[in-house]
Every structure is written in structure tokens, then in C-alpha cells.
Design a protein around this motif. Structure first.
Motif, short mmCIF file in Angstrom:
data_model
loop_
_atom_site.label_atom_id
_atom_site.label_comp_id
_atom_site.label_asym_id
_atom_site.label_seq_id
_atom_site.Cartn_x
_atom_site.Cartn_y
_atom_site.Cartn_z
N ASP A 120 53.08 51.33 39.36
CA ASP A 120 53.89 50.23 39.75
C ASP A 120 52.70 48.82 39.75
O ASP A 120 52.75 47.35 39.24
N SER A 121 51.81 49.16 41.16
CA SER A 121 51.24 47.90 41.62
C SER A 121 49.96 48.07 41.40
O SER A 121 49.70 46.92 40.58
N LEU A 122 49.24 49.18 40.17
CA LEU A 122 48.51 49.08 39.81
C LEU A 122 48.19 48.31 38.49
O LEU A 122 46.92 47.79 38.89
N PRO A 123 48.48 48.05 37.69
CA PRO A 123 48.40 47.07 36.70
C PRO A 123 48.29 44.95 37.73
O PRO A 123 46.95 44.85 37.22
N LEU A 124 48.48 45.27 38.31
CA LEU A 124 48.29 43.95 39.14
C LEU A 124 47.14 43.79 39.39
O LEU A 124 46.14 43.09 39.94
N ILE A 125 46.95 45.00 40.74
CA ILE A 125 45.33 45.51 40.83
C ILE A 125 44.23 45.56 39.80
O ILE A 125 42.95 44.64 40.10
N GLU A 126 44.18 46.04 38.76
CA GLU A 126 43.75 46.05 37.97
C GLU A 126 43.42 44.68 37.11
O GLU A 126 42.04 44.54 36.90
N SER A 138 44.90 32.04 29.23
CA SER A 138 45.64 31.78 28.43
C SER A 138 46.41 33.02 27.36
O SER A 138 47.22 32.84 27.54
N MET A 139 45.32 33.20 26.99
CA MET A 139 45.96 34.29 25.26
C MET A 139 45.79 35.84 26.07
O MET A 139 46.49 36.08 25.21
N LEU A 140 44.88 36.27 27.34
CA LEU A 140 45.88 37.42 27.92
C LEU A 140 47.06 37.02 28.36
O LEU A 140 47.80 38.46 28.12
N TYR A 141 47.61 36.26 28.90
CA TYR A 141 49.06 35.85 28.93
C TYR A 141 49.59 35.66 27.62
O TYR A 141 50.68 36.46 28.02
N TRP A 145 51.84 36.20 36.41
CA TRP A 145 50.85 34.65 36.61
C TRP A 145 50.76 33.81 37.20
O TRP A 145 50.32 33.14 37.88
N TYR A 146 51.98 34.65 38.28
CA TYR A 146 51.32 33.67 40.32
C TYR A 146 49.96 34.60 40.58
O TYR A 146 49.19 33.93 40.96
N LEU A 147 49.57 35.27 39.50
CA LEU A 147 48.30 36.31 40.06
C LEU A 147 47.05 34.99 39.24
O LEU A 147 45.82 34.69 40.01
N ILE A 148 47.63 35.47 37.89
CA ILE A 148 46.57 34.22 37.56
C ILE A 148 46.54 32.42 37.55
O ILE A 148 45.17 32.11 38.03
N ARG A 149 47.16 32.39 37.95
CA ARG A 149 47.12 30.61 38.82
C ARG A 149 46.43 30.71 39.89
O ARG A 149 46.29 29.48 40.30
N ASN A 150 46.81 31.38 40.42
CA ASN A 150 45.28 31.33 42.04
C ASN A 150 43.83 31.23 40.92
O ASN A 150 43.01 30.56 42.08
N TYR A 151 43.42 31.50 39.85
CA TYR A 151 42.71 31.01 39.14
C TYR A 151 42.27 29.75 38.05
O TYR A 151 40.97 29.57 38.06
N ALA A 152 43.44 29.81 37.89
CA ALA A 152 43.16 28.45 36.19
C ALA A 152 45.03 28.81 36.18
O ALA A 152 46.22 29.38 36.55
#
Length: 308
Positions: free
Chosen positions: A219-225, A241-244, A288-295
């Protein structure tokens, strides 16, 4: 296949499990895969160069076994096969292991045919082929028929995402590393160390495949990773962008679809994937919200607005 293996390798096998494109057996307490080679001659030769480089660097991978003629390739009914010796197949590799491994062999001119990065074109062609296939199969696979349109829609989102990313963010010194056609979770050595799975691609390819498969079991581990990867490697806007885009693309569904059509899996195996749609959508939104913190990566409106 027993007769072919006996003739080509002088291995007298008692028990062998045969599948559509490979066979599995044990001999003298060792495990082997006799599998079809879906590579051109050029690609296979370049794979041998990669294997030699990995062996020189003492990176553990599975070995190809030569036949009685000293060749790695054995022809069976006009198809090329290779014998792979497998040891410790259930050793598990973590995301950290993946990141460390794929930095150790870089793309050069001698490995050029192994390079894969035309995701948008390849995915579009895959969608067209599968849509035709599903049209032709009629009512033979009701679970596929009832779920296919959702996953094709997700794939079409991924194609648009890649095409837009190519326009908005251009790669600048983006790593092209030793990658895999597919990464699973758990990421066992059986798949990860098989040279027939090797390609070269963006660093984020293996990371994305690992994470989106992890969602089915964690559940939570993918976001942590995901956060750990970003903070360790500091990927640029193009890479993120390509990762997403790769997180969007439902390779897990299409791969199983293919196995079902090839009679290697039962159609009911799709049910856990279908049941996990809410989990995947939740992950895509939170990622998406997590990645938006970086780019400032682009968003998919229906995912962002999804009530979870």
C-alpha cells in the motif's frame, strides 16, 4: 523437447515441464530453461557482449550453455532456442539493487540494437494490434472483453503523455542504462538475471515497472520507494515525465493478456488486476502529487480529480 535437448546437449532428462515458448527441467541438481530466442542475430550477438562485460565486472547473471556444436543457438523447427542455466532463482532484488545494477553497463555503439526508447510509437502499435486481436476473438474471453477498454484507455493516456513530454522536456544527459524488457515485484533473480530480458533504455524504465507492480502487493511502500529514488538520483524533468508515463502504461495487463491468448495462463488470472484498479488509480494520483514536489510534470485530469 526432450529429444531436441538430448541431441543438442547430450542431456538425458527424465522430467520436463513444457510451455508455449520454453521448457523447464533439472539435471544433476541444476535447473535449466530451454527457451525461444525472440532476438535478431545482431541483438543476440550484442547480448553476448553485454554478458561478457557483466562477467568481467563480476556481476552475477545466468549463463547460456553451448550445444555440442559449440553454439549458443539451437534450432528447433526453424526457431532459435538457447539453454539457460539457472541458480538461486528466488533471490530477490530491491529497488536499491536495481538502481545500483543499471549504472554498471552503459550504452555504446556496439550495443545499439538493444536500445529501446520509442515508447509512444511502440505502445501505439501494441494498442492497434491488441484492438484487432480482441475484435477477432469474439466472445471467447469474456473477462478480457469486459476489461479491455479501460486498460486501452489508460495506455492511450500514456501514449499522449510520452508525446507531450517529448515536446515539453528535452533529455539533457539523461542516463541510458542496462534495463529489462520487464521488471516484476517481487523482483526475483529468475527474471532479473536472465540475459534474454536485457535491453538498454532510460533509467526510469525499470524503476517504474517495479513500482507499479509493487502496488498490487503493497500500500504505502511504492510511494516511499518512489520518493527514495527521486532523492537519490535527482532525475530531470524529462526523466520524471517519462517515469510517470510508464507508471500509466498497464504493461502488467497486456503481458497477462498475451499469456492468456497463448494458452500459458487462465483468463481468471486477470481478476486480481481488475480488482486492483482503485489501488492503481490511487497510486497514480498520489505519485503525481509527489513528483510535482520535484518537477512540474503534466497531470492527467481524470486521475487528479478522481475521488478515492
Amino acid at each position: 523437447m526432450k529429444e531436441n535437448i538430448l541431441y543438442a546437449y547430450h542431456l538425458n532428462i527424465e522430467n520436463i515441464k513444457e510451455y508455449n515458448e520454453y521448457s523447464v527441467f533439472e539435471f544433476n541438481e541444476k535447473s535449466y530453461y530451454f527457451t525461444k530466442v525472440k532476438r535478431s542475430k545482431e541483438e543476440f550477438q550484442e547480448l553476448l557482449d553485454v554478458i561478457r562485460e557483466l562477467e568481467q565486472k563480476k556481476i552475477p547473471i545466468f549463463s547460456f550453455i553451448t550445444n555440442i556444436n559449440g553454439s549458443f543457438i539451437t534450432m528447433v523447427n526453424n526457431d532459435a532456442y538457447v539453454l539457460v542455466e539457472v541458480d538461486n532463482p528466488l533471490h530477490e532484488y530491491s529497488l536499491t539493487d536495481i538502481i545500483e545494477r543499471n549504472q554498471k553497463v552503459i550504452l555504446n555503439a556496439k550495443k545499439n540494437s538493444l536500445y529501446r526508447n520509442e515508447w509512444g510509437r511502440l505502445w501505439s502499435e501494441k494498442i492497434d494490434y491488441l484492438e484487432y486481436q480482441v475484435f477477432e476473438m469474439g466472445k471467447k474471453y469474456p473477462i478480457i472483453i469486459n476489461s479491455f477498454s479501460y486498460f486501452v484507455g489508460l495506455a492511450e493516456n500514456a501514449v499522449c503523455y510520452v508525446n507531450n513530454a517529448m515536446k515539453i522536456a528535452h533529455p539533457i544527459n539523461t542516463p541510458i542504462v542496462l534495463s529489462h524488457k520487464r521488471i516484476t515485484f517481487p523482483n526475483f533473480r529468475l527474471n532479473y538475471d536472465n540475459p534474454l530480458n536485457f535491453i538498454f533504455d532510460l533509467e526510469v524504465r525499470d524503476v517504474a515497472e517495479y513500482l507499479k507492480n509493487m502496488v498490487f502487493k503493497e500500500d504505502s511502500l511504492p510511494l516511499i520507494e518512489l520518493k527514495a529514488f527521486i532523492e537519490l538520483r535527482h532525475p530531470d524533468l524529462y526523466s520524471l515525465s517519462m517515469l510517470y508515463a510508464r507508471l500509466l502504461y498497464p504493461s502488467y495487463y497486456f503481458d497477462l493478456h498475451e499469456k492468456i491468448v497463448n494458452k500459458d495462463e487462465n483468463e481468471e488470472e486477470l481478476l486480481p488486476i481488475i480488482d486492483a484498479i482503485p489501488k492503481q488509480e490511487k497510486f497514480l494520483k498520489e505519485a503525481w502529487y509527489l513528483i510535482r514536489n520535484y518537477a512540474p510534470i503534466e497531470g492527467i485530469e481524470w486521475i487528479i480529480k478522481k475521488e478515492l
